[in-house]
Design a protein around this motif. Sequence first.
Motif, short mmCIF file in Angstrom:
data_model
loop_
_atom_site.label_atom_id
_atom_site.label_comp_id
_atom_site.label_asym_id
_atom_site.label_seq_id
_atom_site.Cartn_x
_atom_site.Cartn_y
_atom_site.Cartn_z
N GLY A 75 0.85 -1.18 0.40
CA GLY A 75 0.38 -0.04 -0.01
C GLY A 75 0.94 1.51 0.09
N HIS A 76 1.79 1.29 0.98
CA HIS A 76 3.12 2.43 1.26
C HIS A 76 3.40 2.73 -0.57
CE1 HIS A 76 6.80 3.92 2.01
NE2 HIS A 76 6.03 5.54 2.51
N SER A 77 3.58 1.34 -1.00
CA SER A 77 4.17 1.20 -2.73
C SER A 77 3.58 2.49 -3.66
CB SER A 77 5.06 0.47 -2.41
OG SER A 77 6.33 -0.04 -2.01
N LEU A 78 2.43 1.86 -3.20
CA LEU A 78 1.81 2.43 -4.74
C LEU A 78 1.56 3.74 -4.19
CD1 LEU A 78 -0.56 1.57 -6.44
CD2 LEU A 78 -2.45 1.06 -4.44
N TRP A 79 0.94 4.15 -2.67
CA TRP A 79 0.85 5.69 -2.69
C TRP A 79 2.17 6.83 -3.22
CZ3 TRP A 79 -2.09 9.16 -1.95
CH2 TRP A 79 -1.28 10.38 -0.69
N ILE A 80 3.25 5.47 -2.65
CA ILE A 80 4.63 6.16 -3.38
C ILE A 80 4.50 6.23 -4.85
CG2 ILE A 80 7.08 6.29 -3.26
CD1 ILE A 80 6.27 7.62 -0.90
N GLY A 81 4.16 5.44 -5.32
CA GLY A 81 3.83 6.10 -7.04
C GLY A 81 3.25 6.68 -7.34
N LEU A 82 1.94 6.23 -6.94
CA LEU A 82 0.82 7.57 -7.77
C LEU A 82 1.37 8.93 -7.26
CD1 LEU A 82 -2.80 5.35 -5.62
CD2 LEU A 82 -1.50 5.96 -8.20
N VAL A 83 1.82 8.97 -6.22
CA VAL A 83 2.21 10.95 -5.58
C VAL A 83 3.19 11.04 -6.71
CG1 VAL A 83 3.18 12.93 -4.39
CG2 VAL A 83 1.45 10.37 -3.53
N THR A 84 3.88 10.15 -6.57
CA THR A 84 5.36 10.67 -8.26
C THR A 84 5.29 10.17 -9.06
OG1 THR A 84 6.49 9.49 -6.88
CG2 THR A 84 7.56 9.26 -8.89
N THR A 85 4.32 9.61 -9.48
CA THR A 85 3.36 9.91 -11.07
C THR A 85 2.70 11.17 -11.54
OG1 THR A 85 2.78 7.37 -10.87
CG2 THR A 85 2.17 8.62 -12.62
N LEU A 86 2.28 11.63 -10.66
CA LEU A 86 0.99 12.84 -10.51
C LEU A 86 2.21 13.81 -10.46
CD1 LEU A 86 -1.51 13.91 -11.12
CD2 LEU A 86 -1.41 14.19 -7.66
N GLU A 159 10.12 10.60 3.87
CA GLU A 159 9.22 10.32 2.60
C GLU A 159 9.77 10.92 1.89
OE1 GLU A 159 5.12 8.62 2.73
OE2 GLU A 159 4.81 10.02 2.47
N GLU A 160 8.98 12.47 2.14
CA GLU A 160 9.74 13.63 1.40
C GLU A 160 10.92 13.42 0.46
OE1 GLU A 160 8.51 13.43 3.91
OE2 GLU A 160 6.06 14.36 4.23
N ALA A 161 11.77 13.37 0.62
CA ALA A 161 13.36 13.05 -0.02
C ALA A 161 13.22 11.72 -0.64
CB ALA A 161 14.30 12.88 1.51
N VAL A 162 11.93 10.85 -0.20
CA VAL A 162 12.45 9.20 -0.94
C VAL A 162 11.42 9.64 -2.50
CG1 VAL A 162 11.19 6.88 -1.78
CG2 VAL A 162 12.02 7.75 0.61
N ILE A 163 10.32 11.27 -1.99
CA ILE A 163 9.90 11.14 -4.02
C ILE A 163 9.74 12.69 -4.09
CG2 ILE A 163 6.76 12.42 -4.00
CD1 ILE A 163 6.08 11.41 -1.77
N VAL A 164 10.88 13.13 -3.49
CA VAL A 164 11.69 14.15 -5.00
C VAL A 164 12.77 13.15 -5.14
CG1 VAL A 164 13.29 15.90 -4.45
CG2 VAL A 164 11.50 15.92 -3.22
N GLY A 165 13.31 12.60 -4.63
CA GLY A 165 14.24 11.38 -5.56
C GLY A 165 13.87 10.76 -6.95
N LEU A 166 12.63 10.24 -6.60
CA LEU A 166 12.05 9.20 -7.36
C LEU A 166 12.01 10.44 -8.65
CD1 LEU A 166 10.42 7.16 -5.48
CD2 LEU A 166 11.15 6.38 -7.24
N VAL A 167 10.95 11.76 -8.16
CA VAL A 167 10.92 12.32 -9.48
C VAL A 167 11.90 12.80 -10.14
CG1 VAL A 167 10.03 14.96 -9.73
CG2 VAL A 167 8.44 13.19 -8.16
N TYR A 168 12.97 12.91 -9.61
CA TYR A 168 14.39 13.59 -9.91
C TYR A 168 15.16 12.31 -11.20
CZ TYR A 168 18.81 14.10 -10.82
OH TYR A 168 20.48 14.21 -11.15
N PHE A 224 5.05 4.97 -12.88
CA PHE A 224 4.74 4.47 -11.67
C PHE A 224 5.48 3.36 -11.74
CE2 PHE A 224 1.02 1.86 -10.12
CZ PHE A 224 0.60 1.52 -9.25
N LEU A 225 5.54 2.08 -12.39
CA LEU A 225 5.56 1.00 -11.84
C LEU A 225 7.51 1.21 -11.11
CD1 LEU A 225 4.73 -2.05 -10.92
CD2 LEU A 225 5.96 -2.83 -13.26
N PRO A 226 8.55 1.52 -11.64
CA PRO A 226 9.74 1.70 -11.51
C PRO A 226 9.49 2.54 -10.27
CG PRO A 226 9.95 2.55 -14.01
CD PRO A 226 8.25 2.21 -13.11
N ALA A 227 8.92 3.22 -9.83
CA ALA A 227 8.26 4.65 -9.08
C ALA A 227 8.81 3.30 -7.28
CB ALA A 227 7.41 5.11 -8.85
#
Length: 293
Positions: A75-86, A159-168, A224-227
């Motif tokens: 569930g956490h991975s799904l949330w991180i993937g959705l936020v990163t994709t958006l 968690e914000e740092a992980v999202i920033v890294g994935l977006v980057y 989405f999936l790589p995130a």
Amino acid sequence: MSLARNPFKTATLTVIWGWLILLVLAPTLLVVLVSLMPENTGQLLGGELSPSTLWQGFVTNYGQMISPVYLSVFGHSLWIGLVTTLICLLLGYPFAWMISRASPRLQPLLLLLVIIPFWTNSLIRIYALRTLIATRGLLNDVLMNLGLIDAPLRLLYTEEAVIVGLVYMLLPFMILPLYAVFEQLNRPTLEAARDLGANGLATFRHIVLPLTMPGIIAGVLLVFLPAMGMFYVSDLLGGSRHPLIGNIIKGQFLEANNWTFGAAISVMLTLVMAFLLLAYYRSVKLFKREVTL
């Protein structure tokens, strides 16, 4: 011309099919087979592979996924993937539009700036980002020297740092397919809409957005999936507090020595990717039919 009369074509097809069979199909089938083996038998070749054994392995390995611990990580991975994709979509859509609207002399430079990060190892880029946002990193030093903050901000291991890294890491994968559809956008259609009195919002909603939907879907698939599986981003920027599915797979293979369960999770991700690709294929056909009508 038959293949026998064209040895170059025959050799090329042989290499392609050999590559796909040996390096794509065979490893995938091996992972599926391992996911059906009973846990920790230590035997892949020469072990018992009766239907009852495979069923027992299926129930054991795939049944573990419904454990609350793993469901929480999924569930956490799904949330991180959705936020990163958006975020990638919100940043990449106007960026791709601006590149497509730039002058022909400027477009290659802008595309080069998007592609340049691929020339550097992704792990090195994450270490550079980690240095930038560390407690005693460059960002905190600049903010403190400007007098905007009194004490360093805690940016790393969040968690914000992980999202920033994935977006980057994944933003170029959103920009490139969007740029491809913007380049194919029918400019006379946009001019006709303007001549007929449509404002910018109406033109975007009824013409630009539907015509660029295949690029949006392709970008979402690529991000989405790589995130959900970039375990090293979570390790380096989030510590052990924000594990992703990729961290679970890595842990099962390298630490818990439970290859069967790790393979089962990998098969699940492969099935999700196959479902998303099928959705992409069906949606592209649907949009093409609507445009034709």
